[in-house]
Design a protein around this motif. Structure first.
Motif, short mmCIF file in Angstrom:
data_model
loop_
_atom_site.label_atom_id
_atom_site.label_comp_id
_atom_site.label_asym_id
_atom_site.label_seq_id
_atom_site.Cartn_x
_atom_site.Cartn_y
_atom_site.Cartn_z
N LEU A 1 -7.54 4.56 -14.27
CA LEU A 1 -8.66 2.66 -14.33
C LEU A 1 -7.01 2.88 -13.84
CD1 LEU A 1 -11.79 2.74 -15.62
CD2 LEU A 1 -11.20 4.12 -13.76
N THR A 2 -5.78 2.29 -14.07
CA THR A 2 -4.95 1.65 -14.45
C THR A 2 -3.58 1.84 -13.37
OG1 THR A 2 -3.08 3.21 -14.97
CG2 THR A 2 -4.81 1.71 -17.09
N ALA A 3 -4.39 2.83 -12.06
CA ALA A 3 -3.90 2.67 -10.82
C ALA A 3 -4.46 2.15 -9.98
CB ALA A 3 -4.01 4.69 -10.53
N PRO A 4 -3.69 2.40 -8.48
CA PRO A 4 -3.72 0.81 -7.94
C PRO A 4 -5.24 1.90 -6.67
CG PRO A 4 -2.42 2.23 -7.22
CD PRO A 4 -2.20 2.21 -8.69
N PHE A 5 -6.29 1.24 -6.59
CA PHE A 5 -7.10 2.02 -5.47
C PHE A 5 -7.58 0.93 -4.38
CE2 PHE A 5 -11.62 2.41 -5.10
CZ PHE A 5 -11.78 4.33 -4.39
N GLY A 6 -7.92 1.76 -3.35
CA GLY A 6 -8.21 1.30 -1.93
C GLY A 6 -7.66 1.99 -0.67
N GLY A 7 -8.11 1.35 0.44
CA GLY A 7 -8.01 1.71 1.35
C GLY A 7 -7.08 1.38 2.80
N ILE A 8 -6.29 2.26 3.56
CA ILE A 8 -5.11 2.13 4.23
C ILE A 8 -6.46 1.46 5.83
CG2 ILE A 8 -3.67 2.84 5.83
CD1 ILE A 8 -2.14 3.75 3.83
N GLY A 9 -5.40 0.95 7.09
CA GLY A 9 -6.02 0.80 7.97
C GLY A 9 -7.96 -0.16 8.07
N ILE A 10 -9.02 1.13 8.68
CA ILE A 10 -10.73 0.15 8.44
C ILE A 10 -10.75 1.22 7.32
CG2 ILE A 10 -10.15 0.40 11.20
CD1 ILE A 10 -12.78 2.49 11.17
N SER A 11 -10.25 2.02 6.06
CA SER A 11 -10.81 1.43 4.71
C SER A 11 -10.11 0.76 3.68
CB SER A 11 -9.71 3.06 4.48
OG SER A 11 -10.29 4.09 4.99
N GLY B 1 -6.27 -1.52 -12.14
CA GLY B 1 -5.76 -2.04 -13.57
C GLY B 1 -5.33 -3.69 -12.73
N ASP B 2 -4.23 -3.25 -13.85
CA ASP B 2 -2.64 -4.84 -12.80
C ASP B 2 -3.66 -5.46 -12.18
OD1 ASP B 2 -2.13 -5.60 -15.75
OD2 ASP B 2 -0.79 -4.18 -15.43
N TYR B 3 -3.47 -4.44 -10.62
CA TYR B 3 -3.43 -4.96 -9.53
C TYR B 3 -4.91 -5.71 -9.16
CZ TYR B 3 -0.46 -1.02 -9.08
OH TYR B 3 0.64 -0.71 -8.90
N ALA B 4 -6.24 -5.25 -9.69
CA ALA B 4 -7.22 -6.09 -9.15
C ALA B 4 -7.16 -7.60 -10.64
CB ALA B 4 -8.19 -5.12 -10.13
N LEU B 5 -6.28 -7.24 -11.71
CA LEU B 5 -6.60 -8.38 -11.98
C LEU B 5 -5.21 -9.64 -12.00
CD1 LEU B 5 -5.81 -7.09 -15.49
CD2 LEU B 5 -7.30 -8.06 -15.06
N ASP B 6 -3.78 -9.47 -11.21
CA ASP B 6 -3.89 -10.20 -10.10
C ASP B 6 -4.27 -10.72 -9.13
OD1 ASP B 6 -1.26 -9.71 -11.58
OD2 ASP B 6 -0.32 -8.64 -10.58
N PHE B 7 -4.94 -10.15 -8.56
CA PHE B 7 -6.07 -10.34 -6.94
C PHE B 7 -7.17 -11.54 -7.79
CE2 PHE B 7 -9.81 -10.04 -5.66
CZ PHE B 7 -9.86 -10.93 -4.14
N CYS B 8 -7.54 -10.68 -9.35
CA CYS B 8 -8.12 -12.34 -9.78
C CYS B 8 -7.80 -13.66 -9.46
CB CYS B 8 -9.38 -11.69 -10.81
SG CYS B 8 -10.65 -10.79 -9.91
#
Ligand code: ADP
Length: 482
Positions: free
Chosen positions: A444-454, A461-468
């Motif tokens: 759950l600490t790893a980045p998760f998401g898509g490229i292109g239309i994904s 992890g911290d990526y979501a906390l930074d986003f918020c």
């Protein structure tokens, strides 16, 4: 209130710590037999206004609490989810028709893990601190404000917690809008948030139709973040609404993910995993739906693949023997069947399945298609059903070219006996996550998401906390204070 699988579920919104009913409702039916589960409050612009107003009012004191104090609430909520796994699983099993065993043993418990992980991570944040140009500098996370979370109908509880947990941990207040095809388990989440003592307005749930209350929520100028999981078409609309208010948004969208099998792989393990892509009737954005297999092992792979696919049992999601449950909705069945009919008409070869399992039900048979070319619609577009395509490649370069030949880029799966190749191909595949010789293992600490239309942006992890958060640089002149 509705009694669903023996559990009392509120059919109303949850706004400012109270249940709020709409005069108008929508029907929520079970994919298992089409039976009416509940008439659910159908939110409108006034509901959205009330929910965002509550979230905006609650924001300053929730933000002021700080991560360690917020973590106390979130850990309490996690414990309550654990204590209520059976009830939540029972409801989601008839509402979305995910397999009861998966829900009970893994998926709902992941909701608790999401809250615990973000409680810990937010509290453990260490501000980057350094000195330069005679100043002492720090990076400070400021909670961003009220956040709107819009979630899809597959795995509604788990995906909602995955998005709400970082927002709440970061100090945002939240308005969650679950999907209208499976709205009930998120209503239970509101009950648990209340029991965990979250102050009124910190966490709100609004029920209703995407184009109605969903659109009203994402266009409200008081909203400071939008977090969305769903289809690319909806993401474009939400993106436009968020852009009008210059609000950052993340979007986790679909996939047309490659499952690449090299001749040096454990072929039986690869074939078993390939057959496993039919799990949840393929209603999983991460599924490896394009089987790409080295030509020299084509027949051996297919023999093992058919063997493993033959083990699937179509049936009721409540039955522990079942491995494939029905699709979510008659419209979705028509959508899946339409893809296969068009493929057949265009000359793609339907090798197995390709039809509805029991007339009148929502099951679709596990389907394998040999496409006539890589440009075929069935190869290029997400079906979100139990439909896989099969193509062969001659060498690593061709495998990578095929893997990267769609507009999507959510995940990739590679089976090979060589760690060096796993590393090489894993790096070359354009996707947010690549698994080699495994699938769906999540940190759950790893980045998760898509490229292109994904997708757009990263969760996890911290990526979501930074986003918020709004990141602030604080610089204090050295020696300027006593
Ligand atoms: P799917 O194809 O998986 O049903 P959608 O993108 O249609 O995906 O739906 C995902 C979520 O987005 C659902 O909760 C739905 O109600 C919501 N939604 C759909 N349209 C809009 C919109 N215009 N604005 C906000 N939310 C929307």
């Amino acid at each position: 209130m509705a009694l669903v699988a023996g559990v009392d579920v509120s059919t109303d919104h949850y706004v400012n710590g109270r249940r709020l009913a709409s005069a108008v409702t929508f029907e929520d039916r079970s994919p298992l037999d089409g039976s009416l589960l509940a008439n659910v409050s159908r939110g409108d612009a006034a509901t959205a206004d009330a929910a965002i107003g509550a979230a905006a009012t609650a924001f300053p004191s929730w933000a002021a609490l700080g991560p360690a104090d917020r973590a106390v609430y979130l850990r309490r909520l996690a414990d309550l989810i654990d204590a209520n796994v059976e009830r939540i699983a029972a409801v989601e099993c008839v509402d979305m028709a995910m397999l009861h065993e998966s829900l009970r043993l893994r998926v709902i418990a992941r909701g608790a893990r999401n809250f615990r992980a973000y409680a810990d991570l937010a509290a453990a944040y260490v501000e980057r601190a350094w000195e330069s140009n005679g100043t002492r500098n720090r990076v400070v996370r400021m909670p961003a404000g009220p956040a709107v979370v819009i979630t899809p109908w597959n795995a509604p509880f788990m995906l909602s917690t995955w998005k709400c947990a970082p927002a709440l941990a970061a100090g945002c207040t939240v308005v969650l809008k679950p999907a209208e095809w499976s709205p009930l388990s998120c209503s239970l989440l509101a009950d648990l948030a209340e029991e965990a003592g979250l102050p009124p307005g910190v966490f709100n749930v609004v029920q209703g139709i995407g184009e109605e209350v969903g659109a009203a929520l994402v266009s409200d100028p008081r909203v400071r973040r939008v977090s969305f999981t769903g289809s690319p078409a909806t993401a474009r609309q939400i993106g436009v609404a968020a852009a009008r208010n210059l609000v950052p948004f993340t979007a986790e969208l679909g996939g047309k993910n490659p499952l690449i099998v090299f001749a040096d792989a454990d072929l039986d393990a690869a074939a078993r995993k390939a057959a496993g892509q039919y799990d949840d009737s393929g209603q999983v954005c991460l599924s490896g739906t394009r089987l790409l297999v080295e030509a020299s092992v084509r027949e051996r792979f297919l023999e093992r693949f058919h063997h493993h696919t033959d083990q699937h049992v179509l049936g009721d999601s409540r039955d522990p023997e079942t491995t494939i449950s029905p699709l979510i909705h008659p419209d979705h069945l028509a959508h899946v069947a339409g893809f296969v009919e068009r493929a057949r008409a265009a000359g793609d070869e339907v090798v197995r399945g390709g039809r509805v399992w029991r007339e009148g039900g929502l099951w679709y048979e596990p389907t394998l298609i040999f496409p006539r070319s890589n440009d075929a619609e069935i190869v290029q577009n997400e079906v979100f059903g139990p439909v896989l395509t099969f193509q062969t490649f001659r060498d690593e370069t061709e495998a990578i070219d095929l893997a990267n030949s769609t507009r999507y880029g959510l995940s990739g799966i590679v089976y090979t006996g060589s760690e060096e190749r796993a590393n090489r191909v894993g790096r070359a595949v354009r996707a947010g996550t690549v698994w080699a010789n495994c699938f769906l293992i999540r940190d759950l600490t790893a980045p998760f998401g898509g490229i292109g239309i994904s997708g757009l942006g990263r969760e996890g992890g911290d990526y979501a906390l930074d986003f918020c958060s709004d990141l602030k640089t604080l610089q204090i002149l050295d020696g300027s204070t006593t």
